[in-house]
Design a protein around this motif. Structure first.
Motif, PDB file in Angstrom:
ATOM      1  N   ASP A  61      -6.689  13.303   4.878  1.00  0.00           N
ATOM      2  CA  ASP A  61      -8.256  13.712   4.838  1.00  0.00           C
ATOM      3  C   ASP A  61      -9.359  13.737   3.645  1.00  0.00           C
ATOM      4  O   ASP A  61     -10.629  14.178   4.255  1.00  0.00           O
ATOM      5  CB  ASP A  61      -7.983  15.477   5.661  1.00  0.00           C
ATOM      6  N   ARG A  62      -8.163  13.156   2.530  1.00  0.00           N
ATOM      7  CA  ARG A  62      -8.663  12.915   1.191  1.00  0.00           C
ATOM      8  C   ARG A  62      -8.918  11.512   0.693  1.00  0.00           C
ATOM      9  O   ARG A  62      -7.515  10.655   1.680  1.00  0.00           O
ATOM     10  CB  ARG A  62      -8.654  14.163   0.760  1.00  0.00           C
ATOM     11  N   PRO A  63      -9.760  11.510  -0.145  1.00  0.00           N
ATOM     12  CA  PRO A  63      -9.385   9.498  -1.206  1.00  0.00           C
ATOM     13  C   PRO A  63      -7.881   9.697  -1.566  1.00  0.00           C
ATOM     14  O   PRO A  63      -7.095  11.145  -1.868  1.00  0.00           O
ATOM     15  CB  PRO A  63     -11.098   9.439  -1.951  1.00  0.00           C
ATOM     16  N   PRO A  64      -7.108   8.833  -1.517  1.00  0.00           N
ATOM     17  CA  PRO A  64      -6.261   8.963  -2.789  1.00  0.00           C
ATOM     18  C   PRO A  64      -6.268   9.243  -3.980  1.00  0.00           C
ATOM     19  O   PRO A  64      -6.907   8.671  -4.045  1.00  0.00           O
ATOM     20  CB  PRO A  64      -5.690   7.686  -2.615  1.00  0.00           C
ATOM     21  N   THR A  65      -5.068  10.157  -4.539  1.00  0.00           N
ATOM     22  CA  THR A  65      -5.115   9.657  -5.786  1.00  0.00           C
ATOM     23  C   THR A  65      -5.159   8.852  -6.975  1.00  0.00           C
ATOM     24  O   THR A  65      -5.024   8.726  -8.336  1.00  0.00           O
ATOM     25  CB  THR A  65      -4.530  11.739  -6.384  1.00  0.00           C
ATOM     26  N   ARG A  66      -4.393   8.250  -6.463  1.00  0.00           N
ATOM     27  CA  ARG A  66      -4.057   6.772  -6.706  1.00  0.00           C
ATOM     28  C   ARG A  66      -4.772   5.596  -5.992  1.00  0.00           C
ATOM     29  O   ARG A  66      -5.363   5.469  -4.431  1.00  0.00           O
ATOM     30  CB  ARG A  66      -2.913   6.080  -6.675  1.00  0.00           C
ATOM     31  N   GLN A  67      -4.712   4.530  -6.840  1.00  0.00           N
ATOM     32  CA  GLN A  67      -5.704   3.288  -6.311  1.00  0.00           C
ATOM     33  C   GLN A  67      -4.818   1.992  -6.266  1.00  0.00           C
ATOM     34  O   GLN A  67      -3.702   2.346  -6.929  1.00  0.00           O
ATOM     35  CB  GLN A  67      -6.638   2.847  -7.100  1.00  0.00           C
ATOM     36  N   ILE A  68      -5.497   1.349  -4.861  1.00  0.00           N
ATOM     37  CA  ILE A  68      -4.240   0.221  -4.764  1.00  0.00           C
ATOM     38  C   ILE A  68      -4.381  -1.279  -5.153  1.00  0.00           C
ATOM     39  O   ILE A  68      -5.983  -1.360  -6.165  1.00  0.00           O
ATOM     40  CB  ILE A  68      -4.266  -0.180  -2.857  1.00  0.00           C
ATOM     41  N   SER A  69      -3.476  -1.763  -5.784  1.00  0.00           N
ATOM     42  CA  SER A  69      -4.286  -2.710  -6.504  1.00  0.00           C
ATOM     43  C   SER A  69      -4.960  -4.229  -5.876  1.00  0.00           C
ATOM     44  O   SER A  69      -5.285  -4.155  -4.709  1.00  0.00           O
ATOM     45  CB  SER A  69      -3.074  -3.486  -6.915  1.00  0.00           C
ATOM     46  N   GLU A  70      -5.861  -5.025  -6.842  1.00  0.00           N
ATOM     47  CA  GLU A  70      -6.495  -5.439  -6.486  1.00  0.00           C
ATOM     48  C   GLU A  70      -5.911  -6.532  -5.635  1.00  0.00           C
ATOM     49  O   GLU A  70      -6.685  -6.707  -4.194  1.00  0.00           O
ATOM     50  CB  GLU A  70      -6.680  -6.317  -7.703  1.00  0.00           C
ATOM     51  N   ARG A  71      -4.736  -7.094  -5.608  1.00  0.00           N
ATOM     52  CA  ARG A  71      -4.210  -7.994  -4.605  1.00  0.00           C
ATOM     53  C   ARG A  71      -3.891  -7.696  -3.673  1.00  0.00           C
ATOM     54  O   ARG A  71      -4.310  -7.678  -2.063  1.00  0.00           O
ATOM     55  CB  ARG A  71      -3.276  -8.963  -4.898  1.00  0.00           C
ATOM     56  N   THR A  72      -3.770  -6.060  -3.114  1.00  0.00           N
ATOM     57  CA  THR A  72      -3.181  -4.757  -2.337  1.00  0.00           C
ATOM     58  C   THR A  72      -4.427  -4.956  -1.148  1.00  0.00           C
ATOM     59  O   THR A  72      -5.156  -4.777  -0.165  1.00  0.00           O
ATOM     60  CB  THR A  72      -2.679  -3.764  -2.516  1.00  0.00           C
ATOM     61  N   GLY A  73      -5.912  -4.995  -1.954  1.00  0.00           N
ATOM     62  CA  GLY A  73      -7.238  -4.653  -1.442  1.00  0.00           C
ATOM     63  C   GLY A  73      -7.837  -5.946  -1.093  1.00  0.00           C
ATOM     64  O   GLY A  73      -7.958  -5.843   0.078  1.00  0.00           O
TER      65      GLY A  73
ATOM     66  N   ALA B  99       0.527  -0.982  -0.012  1.00  0.00           N
ATOM     67  CA  ALA B  99       0.545  -0.210   0.104  1.00  0.00           C
ATOM     68  C   ALA B  99       1.158   1.135   0.111  1.00  0.00           C
ATOM     69  O   ALA B  99       0.826   2.812  -0.619  1.00  0.00           O
ATOM     70  CB  ALA B  99      -1.017  -0.087   0.665  1.00  0.00           C
ATOM     71  N   ASN B 100       2.137   1.458   1.145  1.00  0.00           N
ATOM     72  CA  ASN B 100       3.061   2.366   0.935  1.00  0.00           C
ATOM     73  C   ASN B 100       3.180   3.059  -0.311  1.00  0.00           C
ATOM     74  O   ASN B 100       3.942   3.487  -1.091  1.00  0.00           O
ATOM     75  CB  ASN B 100       3.639   2.031   2.032  1.00  0.00           C
ATOM     76  N   ILE B 101       4.146   1.134  -1.297  1.00  0.00           N
ATOM     77  CA  ILE B 101       4.733   1.559  -2.704  1.00  0.00           C
ATOM     78  C   ILE B 101       3.467   2.292  -3.607  1.00  0.00           C
ATOM     79  O   ILE B 101       3.916   3.086  -4.133  1.00  0.00           O
ATOM     80  CB  ILE B 101       5.179   0.125  -2.760  1.00  0.00           C
ATOM     81  N   GLU B 102       2.476   1.160  -3.730  1.00  0.00           N
ATOM     82  CA  GLU B 102       1.430   2.020  -4.204  1.00  0.00           C
ATOM     83  C   GLU B 102       0.995   3.357  -4.160  1.00  0.00           C
ATOM     84  O   GLU B 102       0.313   3.887  -5.534  1.00  0.00           O
ATOM     85  CB  GLU B 102       0.141   1.252  -4.792  1.00  0.00           C
ATOM     86  N   LEU B 103       0.193   3.704  -2.971  1.00  0.00           N
ATOM     87  CA  LEU B 103      -0.025   4.915  -2.936  1.00  0.00           C
ATOM     88  C   LEU B 103       0.730   6.212  -2.662  1.00  0.00           C
ATOM     89  O   LEU B 103       0.857   7.538  -2.542  1.00  0.00           O
ATOM     90  CB  LEU B 103      -1.020   5.299  -1.352  1.00  0.00           C
ATOM     91  N   GLY B 104       2.506   6.095  -1.740  1.00  0.00           N
ATOM     92  CA  GLY B 104       3.432   6.392  -2.072  1.00  0.00           C
ATOM     93  C   GLY B 104       3.002   6.878  -0.293  1.00  0.00           C
ATOM     94  O   GLY B 104       2.113   7.020   0.086  1.00  0.00           O
ATOM     95  N   THR B 105       4.134   7.809   0.136  1.00  0.00           N
ATOM     96  CA  THR B 105       4.060   7.731   1.973  1.00  0.00           C
ATOM     97  C   THR B 105       4.039   8.901   1.662  1.00  0.00           C
ATOM     98  O   THR B 105       3.545   9.026   2.605  1.00  0.00           O
ATOM     99  CB  THR B 105       6.014   7.377   1.797  1.00  0.00           C
ATOM    100  N   GLY B 106       3.596   9.842   0.789  1.00  0.00           N
ATOM    101  CA  GLY B 106       3.275  11.762   0.514  1.00  0.00           C
ATOM    102  C   GLY B 106       1.634  11.336   1.503  1.00  0.00           C
ATOM    103  O   GLY B 106       1.565  12.084   2.635  1.00  0.00           O
ATOM    104  N   TYR B 107       0.723  10.324   0.719  1.00  0.00           N
ATOM    105  CA  TYR B 107      -0.550   9.834   0.955  1.00  0.00           C
ATOM    106  C   TYR B 107      -0.772   8.920   2.652  1.00  0.00           C
ATOM    107  O   TYR B 107      -1.267   9.336   3.571  1.00  0.00           O
ATOM    108  CB  TYR B 107      -1.198   9.246   0.245  1.00  0.00           C
ATOM    109  N   THR B 108       0.130   7.553   2.470  1.00  0.00           N
ATOM    110  CA  THR B 108      -0.054   7.004   3.566  1.00  0.00           C
ATOM    111  C   THR B 108       0.647   7.632   4.688  1.00  0.00           C
ATOM    112  O   THR B 108       0.181   6.747   6.701  1.00  0.00           O
ATOM    113  CB  THR B 108       1.029   5.773   3.043  1.00  0.00           C
ATOM    114  N   SER B 109       1.557   8.539   5.232  1.00  0.00           N
ATOM    115  CA  SER B 109       2.267   9.301   6.568  1.00  0.00           C
ATOM    116  C   SER B 109       1.003  11.021   6.548  1.00  0.00           C
ATOM    117  O   SER B 109       1.475  10.770   7.270  1.00  0.00           O
ATOM    118  CB  SER B 109       3.161   9.766   6.602  1.00  0.00           C
ATOM    119  N   SER B 110       0.494  10.913   5.338  1.00  0.00           N
ATOM    120  CA  SER B 110      -0.674  11.810   5.857  1.00  0.00           C
ATOM    121  C   SER B 110      -1.854  11.857   6.447  1.00  0.00           C
ATOM    122  O   SER B 110      -1.790  10.162   7.223  1.00  0.00           O
ATOM    123  CB  SER B 110      -0.843  12.544   4.733  1.00  0.00           C
ATOM    124  N   ALA B 111      -2.367  12.590   6.880  1.00  0.00           N
ATOM    125  CA  ALA B 111      -3.812  12.713   8.236  1.00  0.00           C
ATOM    126  C   ALA B 111      -4.688  12.142   6.796  1.00  0.00           C
ATOM    127  O   ALA B 111      -6.078  11.660   7.937  1.00  0.00           O
ATOM    128  CB  ALA B 111      -3.885  13.831   8.665  1.00  0.00           C
TER     129      ALA B 111
END
Length: 131
Positions: free
Chosen positions: A40-52, A26-38
């Motif tokens: 407050d909004r949905p991610p701009t990228r989606q996680i893969s089917e397997r990660t989901g 999830a950190n690789i797919e979404l980026g640490t900028g998003y995963t380390s944030s609060a």
């Protein structure tokens, strides 16, 4: 320590392993900028089917672990530990271990069957403690 408490401790460690199995991709797919944030909004990228799937398996174990913890507490504090309840506890743990790849790789209908085995083992512990 009773076998039921041992399996509860191992199930907690399994939960930590499942968290890592989900969090790393999830950190690789979404980026640490998003995963380390609060978040407050949905991610701009989606996680893969397997990660989901790994995320849903993790959440499912949180839910199953609540009932298994109750079963373990009831059996242990009620001094109702038997060979049967110990076997049920080990069956639960084995089912939960198998559930992770079953969910991640979309094994149908086996994922549901594996889940049911763990659920029945947990309920059996509670019923056994009441008898």
């Amino acid at each position: 320590m009773t076998p039921e408490l041992t399996t509860l401790a191992l199930a907690a460690l399994l939960q930590a392993v499942q968290f890592a199995l989900f969090a790393i991709p999830a950190n690789i797919e979404l980026g640490t900028g998003y995963t380390s944030s609060a978040r407050d909004r949905p991610p701009t990228r989606q996680i893969s089917e397997r990660t989901g799937r790994l995320q849903r398996a993790l959440n499912n174990h949180f839910e199953a672990l609540i009932l298994f913890t109750i079963a373990t507490v009831v059996v242990t504090l009620g001094n109702q530990t038997t060979g049967f309840t110990a076997t049920c506890a080990w069956v639960y743990l084995a089912a939960r271990i198998l559930y992770v790849p079953a969910y991640a790789f979309g094994w149908r209908p086996w994922r549901s069957a594996i889940w049911a085995v763990g659920f029945v083992a947990t309920l059996s512990m509670i019923v056994a403690a009441l008898l």
